[in-house]
Design an enzyme around this catalytic site. Structure first.
Site, PDB file in Angstrom:
ATOM      1  N   LYS A 153      88.497-127.350  17.337  1.00  0.00           N
ATOM      2  CA  LYS A 153      87.862-127.917  18.529  1.00  0.00           C
ATOM      3  C   LYS A 153      88.819-127.901  19.716  1.00  0.00           C
ATOM      4  O   LYS A 153      88.472-127.472  20.806  1.00  0.00           O
ATOM      5  CB  LYS A 153      87.430-129.377  18.289  1.00  0.00           C
ATOM      6  CG  LYS A 153      86.443-129.566  17.166  1.00  0.00           C
ATOM      7  CD  LYS A 153      86.057-131.035  17.006  1.00  0.00           C
ATOM      8  CE  LYS A 153      87.216-131.945  16.640  1.00  0.00           C
ATOM      9  NZ  LYS A 153      87.804-131.669  15.314  1.00  0.00           N
ATOM     10  N   ARG A 168      82.228-139.332  18.015  1.00  0.00           N
ATOM     11  CA  ARG A 168      82.528-139.137  16.602  1.00  0.00           C
ATOM     12  C   ARG A 168      81.650-140.004  15.714  1.00  0.00           C
ATOM     13  O   ARG A 168      81.766-139.947  14.500  1.00  0.00           O
ATOM     14  CB  ARG A 168      83.986-139.502  16.352  1.00  0.00           C
ATOM     15  CG  ARG A 168      84.905-138.303  16.172  1.00  0.00           C
ATOM     16  CD  ARG A 168      86.267-138.849  15.791  1.00  0.00           C
ATOM     17  NE  ARG A 168      87.136-137.871  15.216  1.00  0.00           N
ATOM     18  CZ  ARG A 168      88.037-137.167  15.889  1.00  0.00           C
ATOM     19  NH1 ARG A 168      88.136-137.273  17.185  1.00  0.00           N
ATOM     20  NH2 ARG A 168      88.828-136.342  15.236  1.00  0.00           N
ATOM     21  N   ARG A 197     101.986-133.458  12.703  1.00  0.00           N
ATOM     22  CA  ARG A 197     101.471-134.813  12.956  1.00  0.00           C
ATOM     23  C   ARG A 197     101.423-135.595  11.652  1.00  0.00           C
ATOM     24  O   ARG A 197     101.046-135.066  10.625  1.00  0.00           O
ATOM     25  CB  ARG A 197     100.046-134.714  13.526  1.00  0.00           C
ATOM     26  CG  ARG A 197      99.990-134.749  15.038  1.00  0.00           C
ATOM     27  CD  ARG A 197      98.666-134.294  15.574  1.00  0.00           C
ATOM     28  NE  ARG A 197      97.512-135.007  15.018  1.00  0.00           N
ATOM     29  CZ  ARG A 197      96.244-134.743  15.348  1.00  0.00           C
ATOM     30  NH1 ARG A 197      95.976-133.800  16.226  1.00  0.00           N
ATOM     31  NH2 ARG A 197      95.264-135.421  14.817  1.00  0.00           N
ATOM     32  N   ARG A 210      90.549-138.127   6.191  1.00  0.00           N
ATOM     33  CA  ARG A 210      89.887-137.837   7.464  1.00  0.00           C
ATOM     34  C   ARG A 210      88.644-136.981   7.255  1.00  0.00           C
ATOM     35  O   ARG A 210      87.654-137.133   7.969  1.00  0.00           O
ATOM     36  CB  ARG A 210      90.869-137.157   8.421  1.00  0.00           C
ATOM     37  CG  ARG A 210      91.914-138.129   8.948  1.00  0.00           C
ATOM     38  CD  ARG A 210      93.102-137.414   9.534  1.00  0.00           C
ATOM     39  NE  ARG A 210      92.761-136.667  10.722  1.00  0.00           N
ATOM     40  CZ  ARG A 210      93.494-135.662  11.203  1.00  0.00           C
ATOM     41  NH1 ARG A 210      94.596-135.297  10.577  1.00  0.00           N
ATOM     42  NH2 ARG A 210      93.126-135.051  12.298  1.00  0.00           N
TER      43      ARG A 210
HETATM   44  P1  ADP Z   1      91.484-133.848  15.038  1.00  0.00           P
HETATM   45  O1  ADP Z   1      92.464-132.898  15.606  1.00  0.00           O
HETATM   46  O2  ADP Z   1      91.580-134.047  13.589  1.00  0.00           O
HETATM   47  O3  ADP Z   1      90.072-133.563  15.413  1.00  0.00           O
HETATM   48  P2  ADP Z   1      91.993-135.930  17.011  1.00  0.00           P
HETATM   49  O4  ADP Z   1      93.251-135.592  17.663  1.00  0.00           O
HETATM   50  O5  ADP Z   1      90.719-135.636  17.724  1.00  0.00           O
HETATM   51  O6  ADP Z   1      91.944-135.266  15.561  1.00  0.00           O
HETATM   52  O7  ADP Z   1      91.974-137.469  16.602  1.00  0.00           O
HETATM   53  C1  ADP Z   1      93.040-138.048  15.894  1.00  0.00           C
HETATM   54  C2  ADP Z   1      92.653-139.462  15.490  1.00  0.00           C
HETATM   55  O8  ADP Z   1      92.375-140.238  16.673  1.00  0.00           O
HETATM   56  C3  ADP Z   1      91.397-139.576  14.642  1.00  0.00           C
HETATM   57  O9  ADP Z   1      91.649-139.383  13.264  1.00  0.00           O
HETATM   58  C4  ADP Z   1      90.946-141.003  14.968  1.00  0.00           C
HETATM   59  O10 ADP Z   1      91.731-141.955  14.280  1.00  0.00           O
HETATM   60  C5  ADP Z   1      91.299-141.133  16.448  1.00  0.00           C
HETATM   61  N1  ADP Z   1      90.169-140.757  17.311  1.00  0.00           N
HETATM   62  C6  ADP Z   1      90.115-139.733  18.192  1.00  0.00           C
HETATM   63  N2  ADP Z   1      88.934-139.689  18.828  1.00  0.00           N
HETATM   64  C7  ADP Z   1      88.197-140.730  18.339  1.00  0.00           C
HETATM   65  C8  ADP Z   1      86.871-141.222  18.567  1.00  0.00           C
HETATM   66  N3  ADP Z   1      86.033-140.619  19.453  1.00  0.00           N
HETATM   67  N4  ADP Z   1      86.486-142.304  17.873  1.00  0.00           N
HETATM   68  C9  ADP Z   1      87.274-142.917  16.997  1.00  0.00           C
HETATM   69  N5  ADP Z   1      88.514-142.498  16.718  1.00  0.00           N
HETATM   70  C10 ADP Z   1      88.991-141.420  17.376  1.00  0.00           C
HETATM   71  P1  ADP Z   2      90.850-129.635  15.915  1.00  0.00           P
HETATM   72  O1  ADP Z   2      91.032-129.953  17.367  1.00  0.00           O
HETATM   73  O2  ADP Z   2      89.421-129.335  15.570  1.00  0.00           O
HETATM   74  O3  ADP Z   2      91.437-130.675  15.014  1.00  0.00           O
HETATM   75  P2  ADP Z   2      92.838-127.520  16.364  1.00  0.00           P
HETATM   76  O4  ADP Z   2      92.283-126.771  17.535  1.00  0.00           O
HETATM   77  O5  ADP Z   2      93.984-128.406  16.581  1.00  0.00           O
HETATM   78  O6  ADP Z   2      91.634-128.301  15.610  1.00  0.00           O
HETATM   79  O7  ADP Z   2      93.186-126.444  15.222  1.00  0.00           O
HETATM   80  C1  ADP Z   2      93.729-126.846  13.970  1.00  0.00           C
HETATM   81  C2  ADP Z   2      94.812-125.845  13.548  1.00  0.00           C
HETATM   82  O8  ADP Z   2      94.214-124.595  13.204  1.00  0.00           O
HETATM   83  C3  ADP Z   2      95.820-125.535  14.646  1.00  0.00           C
HETATM   84  O9  ADP Z   2      97.076-125.332  14.052  1.00  0.00           O
HETATM   85  C4  ADP Z   2      95.293-124.253  15.290  1.00  0.00           C
HETATM   86  O10 ADP Z   2      96.336-123.472  15.853  1.00  0.00           O
HETATM   87  C5  ADP Z   2      94.650-123.553  14.095  1.00  0.00           C
HETATM   88  N1  ADP Z   2      93.426-122.796  14.440  1.00  0.00           N
HETATM   89  C6  ADP Z   2      92.481-123.122  15.374  1.00  0.00           C
HETATM   90  N2  ADP Z   2      91.475-122.197  15.386  1.00  0.00           N
HETATM   91  C7  ADP Z   2      91.780-121.283  14.429  1.00  0.00           C
HETATM   92  C8  ADP Z   2      91.130-120.092  13.944  1.00  0.00           C
HETATM   93  N3  ADP Z   2      89.968-119.658  14.452  1.00  0.00           N
HETATM   94  N4  ADP Z   2      91.754-119.402  12.942  1.00  0.00           N
HETATM   95  C9  ADP Z   2      92.926-119.854  12.427  1.00  0.00           C
HETATM   96  N5  ADP Z   2      93.587-120.961  12.832  1.00  0.00           N
HETATM   97  C10 ADP Z   2      93.024-121.676  13.821  1.00  0.00           C
END
Ligand code: ADP
Ligand code: ADP
Ligand code: ZN
Length: 214
Positions: free
Chosen positions: A13, A88, A160, A171
């Site tokens: 995302k 979420r 992280r 998660r």
């Molecule tokens: P990911 O990369 O796994 O999608 P994020 O960086 O978006 O994770 O979020 C990391 C953490 O921050 C989540 O596991 C949650 O604890 C918190 N968080 C982020 N956005 C939200 C939301 N909209 N509602 C509740 N918790 C959130």
């Molecule tokens: P989210 O925001 O949904 O948690 P991220 O954009 O942080 O996800 O991506 C999670 C991990 O996977 C990162 O290390 C990113 O560089 C990698 N990644 C993202 N998109 C792809 C893809 N299409 N193929 C392989 N790796 C990816």
């Protein structure tokens, strides 16, 4: 253009949201980034959010909703934005819809980036984040030019805490229970579009651009 990114943790995302923001000149709003910035700065919000984030749980809706509603009301959001990590939960989605309705606006697309659970743990264990600017990399799929050094700011890269395998599984469970119902929510509102998130980063983005238009 007002866009929501949906998908499991690690689906890509954030990666795609940054590319959308750059191409269409709209702000990228990541609630995860906002919380991590608050933790880094030692704010009250950061302290509260951290206790949930460390456990792989969602931060309570009441700590998230007002923050996002205030953010989308700022001037730079006049032409739209891409929301990454919000909503979420169903109550978050309902609160957003209500706030947008009061502004005479609505969401254009909720983009679901589909990646099966099997791929997620591997994705997350390879994710690296810059401690300084928050840029995201992957040791295999999106490597930096110099090992362990951010391409844009030369900051140090870290895994992280919540990307460690034991927390990732938690998660994912939370995602299936609380966030996945949003797929039906936006399908019913005719806003949902889906892209295959297992292909190359650039190919995923091509699919998104096909939907959003050049
Ligand atoms: P990911 O990369 O796994 O999608 P994020 O960086 O978006 O994770 O979020 C990391 C953490 O921050 C989540 O596991 C949650 O604890 C918190 N968080 C982020 N956005 C939200 C939301 N909209 N509602 C509740 N918790 C959130
Ligand atoms: P989210 O925001 O949904 O948690 P991220 O954009 O942080 O996800 O991506 C999670 C991990 O996977 C990162 O290390 C990113 O560089 C990698 N990644 C993202 N998109 C792809 C893809 N299409 N193929 C392989 N790796 C990816
Ligand atoms: Zn950096």
């Amino acid at each position: 253009m007002r866009i929501i990114m949906l998908g499991a943790p690690g689906a890509g995302k954030g990666t795609q949201a940054k590319k959308i923001a750059a191409k269409y000149s709209i702000p990228h709003i990541s609630t995860g980034d906002i919380f991590r910035a608050n933790i880094k700065n030692g704010t009250e919000l950061g302290k509260k959010a951290k206790t949930y984030m460390d456990q792989g749980l969602l931060v309570p809706d009441e700590l998230v909703v007002d923050l996002v509603v205030d953010r989308v009301n700022q001037d730079d959001c006049a032409n739209g934005y891409v929301l990454d990590g919000f909503p979420r939960t169903i109550p978050q989605a309902e609160a957003l819809d209500k706030a947008l309705m009061e502004m005479g606006q609505s969401i254009d697309y909720a983009i679901n980036v589909e990646v099966p659970d099997e791929n997620i743990v591997q994705r997350m264990s390879g994710r690296r984040a810059c401690v300084n600017c928050g840029a995201t990399y992957h040791i295999v799929y999106a490597p930096t030019k110099k090992e362990n050094v951010c391409d844009t700011c030369e900051g140090e890269l870290i895994l992280r805490d919540d990307d460690k395998p034991e927390t990732v599984q938690k998660r994912l469970n939370v995602y299936h229970e609380q966030t996945q119902p949003l797929i039906d929510y936006y399908t019913e509102k005719n806003k949902l579009v889906e892209v295959d998130g297992t292909i190359d980063i650039e190919k995923v983005f091509d699919a998104i651009v096909k939907i959003l238009g050049e």
